[in-house]
Design a protein around this motif. Structure first.
Motif, mmCIF file in Angstrom:
data_model
loop_
_atom_site.group_PDB
_atom_site.id
_atom_site.type_symbol
_atom_site.label_atom_id
_atom_site.label_comp_id
_atom_site.label_asym_id
_atom_site.label_seq_id
_atom_site.Cartn_x
_atom_site.Cartn_y
_atom_site.Cartn_z
ATOM 1 N N GLU A 28 0.831 -1.209 0.000
ATOM 2 C CA GLU A 28 0.000 0.000 0.000
ATOM 3 C C GLU A 28 0.863 1.255 0.000
ATOM 4 O O GLU A 28 0.552 2.254 -0.665
ATOM 5 C CB GLU A 28 -0.925 -0.014 1.217
ATOM 6 N N LYS A 29 1.970 1.195 0.734
ATOM 7 C CA LYS A 29 2.903 2.322 0.769
ATOM 8 C C LYS A 29 3.498 2.562 -0.621
ATOM 9 O O LYS A 29 3.601 3.705 -1.086
ATOM 10 C CB LYS A 29 4.007 2.044 1.790
ATOM 11 N N HIS A 30 3.887 1.469 -1.319
ATOM 12 C CA HIS A 30 4.431 1.587 -2.668
ATOM 13 C C HIS A 30 3.388 2.148 -3.622
ATOM 14 O O HIS A 30 3.711 2.985 -4.489
ATOM 15 C CB HIS A 30 4.907 0.222 -3.166
ATOM 16 N N ILE A 68 -2.443 10.146 -12.617
ATOM 17 C CA ILE A 68 -2.795 8.870 -11.981
ATOM 18 C C ILE A 68 -3.915 9.073 -10.984
ATOM 19 O O ILE A 68 -3.840 9.933 -10.087
ATOM 20 C CB ILE A 68 -1.574 8.237 -11.278
ATOM 21 N N SER A 69 -4.993 8.274 -11.144
ATOM 22 C CA SER A 69 -6.118 8.345 -10.214
ATOM 23 C C SER A 69 -5.927 7.395 -9.042
ATOM 24 O O SER A 69 -6.144 7.757 -7.885
ATOM 25 C CB SER A 69 -7.422 8.025 -10.947
ATOM 26 N N SER A 70 -5.512 6.138 -9.315
ATOM 27 C CA SER A 70 -5.292 5.144 -8.260
ATOM 28 C C SER A 70 -4.336 4.069 -8.771
ATOM 29 O O SER A 70 -4.139 3.917 -9.975
ATOM 30 C CB SER A 70 -6.612 4.509 -7.811
ATOM 31 N N VAL A 71 -3.747 3.313 -7.826
ATOM 32 C CA VAL A 71 -2.811 2.239 -8.148
ATOM 33 C C VAL A 71 -3.235 0.980 -7.400
ATOM 34 O O VAL A 71 -3.503 1.035 -6.189
ATOM 35 C CB VAL A 71 -1.367 2.616 -7.777
ATOM 36 N N THR A 72 -3.288 -0.145 -8.134
ATOM 37 C CA THR A 72 -3.661 -1.424 -7.524
ATOM 38 C C THR A 72 -2.596 -2.468 -7.866
ATOM 39 O O THR A 72 -2.174 -2.569 -9.032
ATOM 40 C CB THR A 72 -5.029 -1.912 -8.028
ATOM 41 N N ALA A 73 -2.166 -3.217 -6.884
ATOM 42 C CA ALA A 73 -1.170 -4.283 -7.094
ATOM 43 C C ALA A 73 -1.864 -5.640 -7.004
ATOM 44 O O ALA A 73 -2.631 -5.897 -6.064
ATOM 45 C CB ALA A 73 -0.066 -4.206 -6.062
ATOM 46 N N GLN A 95 10.268 4.475 -14.931
ATOM 47 C CA GLN A 95 10.498 5.067 -13.615
ATOM 48 C C GLN A 95 10.021 4.131 -12.501
ATOM 49 O O GLN A 95 10.696 3.953 -11.476
ATOM 50 C CB GLN A 95 9.782 6.419 -13.522
ATOM 51 N N ILE A 96 8.872 3.481 -12.702
ATOM 52 C CA ILE A 96 8.309 2.569 -11.692
ATOM 53 C C ILE A 96 9.190 1.330 -11.525
ATOM 54 O O ILE A 96 9.507 0.914 -10.408
ATOM 55 C CB ILE A 96 6.874 2.164 -12.090
ATOM 56 N N ILE A 151 3.780 5.456 -5.956
ATOM 57 C CA ILE A 151 3.615 5.441 -7.410
ATOM 58 C C ILE A 151 2.561 6.451 -7.834
ATOM 59 O O ILE A 151 2.706 7.149 -8.864
ATOM 60 C CB ILE A 151 3.242 4.015 -7.884
ATOM 61 N N GLU A 152 1.501 6.553 -7.052
ATOM 62 C CA GLU A 152 0.414 7.485 -7.371
ATOM 63 C C GLU A 152 0.916 8.927 -7.424
ATOM 64 O O GLU A 152 0.402 9.765 -8.190
ATOM 65 C CB GLU A 152 -0.694 7.338 -6.323
#
Length: 415
Positions: free
Chosen positions: A348-350, A361-366, A395-396, A354-355
């Motif tokens: 969640e921290k990552h 970027i609206s949201s990030v899901t792993a 970059q990611i 990234i966001e």
């Protein structure tokens, strides 16, 4: 009362039909091979017996013996072609099964088919004798199925397939056992038909004698039989010797070591060593020395004796051990849950980091796929150019090298 016709046309027709190759026999044989292979693989006696009952391998062997005895090349050729084809199909089917089977170890049923003895020769001989007599009967009977079980043609052939697929050490023993069964069933069929032929022509011919000078072919058959028997006699002698040694060790434990439980016994006849693992009441050094001194009394002269004592676990100690095992398992489960929670927090921290890399970027899901690959799904507020996407992916991945794949999706597409 009329004399029995021991070599009736119906008998020869039946032998010829049973020894003829046809599609039905091949399908039945393939099914029997797979059933026997499964039975050997999972150590199931009932399954192996079922496979032997439906196996058509006996027919060609009786046909070969009959063809040899009567010099009938038609029956002999049919039997030989059928036997060769059935052996090839059996080996292919069993090898394929054991190649793909997850159980690659040699079960007790497989190991039992790798050490032929003189008793296997005797079983094949008497079984073949019963088989050729049973083949004469017109009505359905249990002789031929019983012979199929007793002589056990199918299991050693499947064991040859196992040895090809998984363990070549079993090849010679299992192949030799199958060869013994084939040769002696054929031999008894040969002798049985010879006797029937003699009986069918002896009435009214007092000068005809069964005991006559053997032909060159018959002499050759006798020599082949003797050569085949020799290894089985040697193997039988080894097995008998091992059984006697095991029995002597059991007597030694019972009379010299007192009230103990024999957990494991390992006798090496070549190195002349006896290794015993026992539990129960502790054996003092004096009793162990006495047992070693008395080995000759139990026909174990020349052997060395090594004893490992295992303390007997009482019920209270056993319950305590169970509790300790459960505590260890519960502790490991808690540690696993804690590790998962920490990993989730780290992810969640990552995602938050990234966001912040782009205002688009609206949201990030792993997520992880079924191959345990790490995939990052980025939801965009608006579409961005391919160049910016490529730079963002680079970059990611530089910052988080464990991420295998980055995918983009817009809010409108998600909806």
């Amino acid at each position: 009362m009329s004399r029995k016709n021991y070599l009736s046309p119906q008998f020869l027709t039946k032998i010829s039909e049973d020894g003829t190759l046809n599609i039905e026999s091949l399908i039945i044989l393939t099914c029997a091979i797979f059933i026997a292979s499964i039975g050997l693989n999972v150590n199931s006696t009932a399954t192996i017996i079922g496979a032997m009952l439906i196996s058509p391998l006996m027919g060609p062997l009786l046909a070969i013996g009959t063809g040899l005895a009567l010099y009938n090349t038609n029956i002999l050729r049919k039997g030989a072609i059928s036997l060769l084809a059935e052996i090839v199909i059996s080996l292919v089917a069993s090898t394929i099964y054991f190649h793909f089977s997850p159980l690659t170890y040699a079960s007790q049923k497989i190991i039992a088919r790798t050490s032929p003895t003189i008793w296997d020769v005797m079983i094949a001989f008497f079984g073949g004798s019963a088989g050729i007599i049973g083949a004469r009967k017109k009505d359905a009977n249990n002789i031929v199925p019983g012979v199929a079980i007793a002589t056990a043609l199918m299991p050693p052939l499947c064991t040859v397939g196992y040895s090809i697929a998984a363990n070549l050490k079993c090849f010679l023993g299992s192949g030799y056992l199958f060869l013994i069964n084939c040769v002696f069933i054929t031999l008894t069929a040969f002798l049985g038909v010879k006797i029937m032929k003699w009986l069918s022509h002896s009435a009214g011919q007092p000068g005809l004698s069964f005991f006559c000078k053997p032909t060159l072919k018959e002499t050759g058959i006798v020599l082949v039989v003797i050569i085949l028997i020799i290894p089985s006699i040697l193997s039988a002698g080894h097995m008998v010797n091992k059984t006697l040694v095991d029995q002597n060790v059991q007597n030694l434990v019972a009379h010299e070591l007192g009230d103990v439980d024999l957990i494991k016994e390992n006798v090496d006849s070549q190195e002349k060593t006896i290794n015993l693992t026992v539990s129960g009441k502790k054996i003092n050094a004096k009793k162990i020395q006495a047992a070693k001194a008395n080995l000759a009394e139990y026909n174990l002269k020349g052997y060395s004796l090594n004893i490992v004592q295992v303390a007997q676990v009482n019920p209270n100690a056993e319950n305590q051990l169970d509790r300790q095992v459960n505590n260890i398992l519960n502790q490991r489960q808690r540690e696993q849950e804690q590790a998962n929670e920490e990993r989730q927090q780290e992810q969640e921290k990552h995602n938050q980091e990234i966001e912040k890399l782009s205002p688009a970027i609206s949201s990030v899901t792993a997520v992880s796929d079924n191959k345990n690959k790490q995939i990052t799904l980025i939801e965009l507020k608006k579409n961005i150019s391919a160049k910016k996407k490529k730079a963002l992916v680079k970059q990611i991945k530089e910052k988080y090298p464990n991420i295998n794949l980055v995918e983009f999706v817009q809010e409108s597409e998600k909806e």
